[in-house]
Design a protein around this motif. Structure first.
Motif, mmCIF file in Angstrom:
data_model
loop_
_atom_site.group_PDB
_atom_site.id
_atom_site.type_symbol
_atom_site.label_atom_id
_atom_site.label_comp_id
_atom_site.label_asym_id
_atom_site.label_seq_id
_atom_site.Cartn_x
_atom_site.Cartn_y
_atom_site.Cartn_z
ATOM 1 N N ASN A 1 0.834 -1.209 0.000
ATOM 2 C CA ASN A 1 0.000 0.000 0.000
ATOM 3 C C ASN A 1 0.868 1.259 0.000
ATOM 4 O OD1 ASN A 1 -2.319 -1.529 0.008
ATOM 5 N ND2 ASN A 1 -2.627 -1.392 2.227
ATOM 6 N N TYR A 2 1.964 1.229 0.726
ATOM 7 C CA TYR A 2 2.826 2.400 0.746
ATOM 8 C C TYR A 2 3.419 2.658 -0.634
ATOM 9 C CZ TYR A 2 6.439 5.736 1.903
ATOM 10 O OH TYR A 2 7.237 6.871 1.912
ATOM 11 N N THR A 3 3.907 1.610 -1.270
ATOM 12 C CA THR A 3 4.533 1.793 -2.588
ATOM 13 C C THR A 3 3.501 2.209 -3.637
ATOM 14 O OG1 THR A 3 4.334 -0.565 -3.139
ATOM 15 C CG2 THR A 3 6.373 0.164 -2.076
ATOM 16 N N GLU A 4 2.272 1.708 -3.509
ATOM 17 C CA GLU A 4 1.220 2.111 -4.455
ATOM 18 C C GLU A 4 0.976 3.622 -4.362
ATOM 19 O OE1 GLU A 4 -0.574 0.687 -6.787
ATOM 20 O OE2 GLU A 4 0.430 -1.254 -6.595
ATOM 21 N N GLY A 5 1.044 4.140 -3.158
ATOM 22 C CA GLY A 5 0.812 5.563 -2.962
ATOM 23 C C GLY A 5 1.969 6.428 -3.434
ATOM 24 N N ARG A 6 3.113 5.813 -3.695
ATOM 25 C CA ARG A 6 4.294 6.582 -4.082
ATOM 26 C C ARG A 6 4.612 6.469 -5.559
ATOM 27 N NH1 ARG A 6 6.816 10.007 -2.762
ATOM 28 N NH2 ARG A 6 8.927 9.273 -2.348
#
Length: 395
Positions: A389-394
């Protein structure tokens, strides 16, 4: 098309270095069971029928070290005087002191400085400086490299057939080795398998080879064997004298066996005998935890993570991520995800992974990682969604 062969080894719990590791971790477990905040750093040396324990222990707990050590040796299988090394007859020499107050002070009340500002908080400082590596790959269901995975399985099977009486003439010491073939970077088969095992003196080499292939190698490598696979069983011939009689043993000498079989770099610090304030151990576990979850989250097919610490300082001084070109997002974004999802200060690692428990002796043989046979907190896949989820947001 490019082809190469990569080899890894494992050893049984009766190997002299593993005897030392198991003794050290058994002492650690005994202290942590009574005193979860015990500071333990135990090194063990074994040779012939002598066991020497050296190091530092700071704890209010009272432990019968003699009984702990003898029980550990007995459980390994050294329970007959004819082996030259046995639980009941061994001489035990103990040279354990309290942890240095200089080190203890830095660990107990480290002052963490974040981004150079003046805000400070009491924290558990790293027990030493150094760098630790974690690694994971999608080559196997364990997220471990092929060669070390099969080498461990063979070593464990070698012990199992001895302990279950399937091959009762085997003795505790043994080593395994697997050479894996890669074509264009992908695992494509096994080239060579080596099994060396200690045995009773009245066993012929012909019987030994036949039994080891049938009861050890074939059950482990069933779908990997073919006529081109080279199998070597006790290539030096007779292997009656073994264990601490055949060679001295020392805690921490099998660090590559303990980790990734040489497929990843190693910071140099050993694990066994060290309580979790020692980042040699706890940070290596945290790095593996992060690496395994990264691969399981589909962020890379292979990843190596380096953490580095300064003694007495809580936060890592550096974090490096290398996906070897297999990442689905840039390596620096994966690094940011690790920093945001995981607390990599010693206190954070200890609390999140529940490391103040007597769980260590079981890891001392057959690897600390990829152990689906054990319930190890650093092997859990429970932060994959957070990382993804963190990487998707970045992106």
């Amino acid at each position: 098309m490019s082809t190469f062969i990569f080899t890894s080894e494992s050893v049984t719990k009766g190997h002299p270095d593993k005897v030392s590791d198991i003794i050290s971790d058994s002492v650690l477990d005994a202290y942590i069971e009574k005193d979860p905040r015990a500071r333990v750093a135990v090194e063990t040396v074994v040779k012939n029928n002598t066991i020497i324990l050296v190091g530092e222990i700071s704890s209010a707990a009272e432990i019968d070290i003699d009984s702990v050590v003898r029980d550990a040796v007995r459980n390994i299988g050294y329970n007959r005087s004819e082996l030259g090394f046995d639980a009941d007859g061994a001489e035990i020499i103990v040279r354990l002191e309290r942890q240095s107050p200089d080190i203890a002070g830095g660990v107990d009340k480290a002052l963490e400085i974040r981004d150079g500002d003046a805000g400070k908080e009491e924290e558990i400082g790293a027990g030493d400086q150094g760098m630790m590596f974690g690694f994971a790959t999608d080559e196997t269901p364990e997220y471990m490299p092929v060669a070390i995975t099969y080498a461990h399985r063979l070593a464990k099977r070698l012990t199992d057939v001895r302990e279950k009486g399937i091959l009762p003439y085997l003795r505790p010491d043994g080593k395994t080795q697997v050479s894996a073939v890669y074509t264009d970077g992908e695992f494509t088969g096994i080239d060579t398998v080596v099994v060396s095992t200690q045995h009773d003196p009245d066993v012929t080499q012909e019987q030994l080879r036949e039994d080891i292939i049938k009861e050890v190698i074939k059950p482990v490598l069933t779908d990997k064997l073919n006529d081109s696979v080279k199998i070597l069983v006790n290539p030096t011939g007779r292997f009656v004298i073994g264990g601490p009689v055949g060679d001295s043993g020392l805690t921490g000498r099998k660090i590559i066996v303990d980790t990734y079989g040489g497929s990843a770099r190693h910071g140099g610090g050993a694990f066994s005998g060290k309580d979790p304030t020692k980042v040699d151990r706890s940070a290596a576990y945290a790095a593996r935890y992060a690496a395994k979850n990264i691969v399981a989250a589909g962020l890379a097919k292979k990843v190596e993570i380096q953490l580095a610490y300064a003694i007495g300082v809580a936060s890592p001084v550096s974090i490096n991520v290398n996906t070897f070109g297999t990442g689905t997002v840039p390596d620096d974004i994966i690094r940011e995800a690790i920093e945001n999802v995981l607390d990599l200060r010693p206190k954070g690692i200890i609390n999140s992974l529940g490391l103040r428990r007597p769980i260590y002796a079981q890891t001392a043989a057959y690897g600390h990682f990829g152990r689906n046979d054990l319930d190890l907190p650093w092997e859990k896949l429970d932060i994959t969604d957070q990382l993804r989820n963190y990487t998707e947001g970045r992106k």
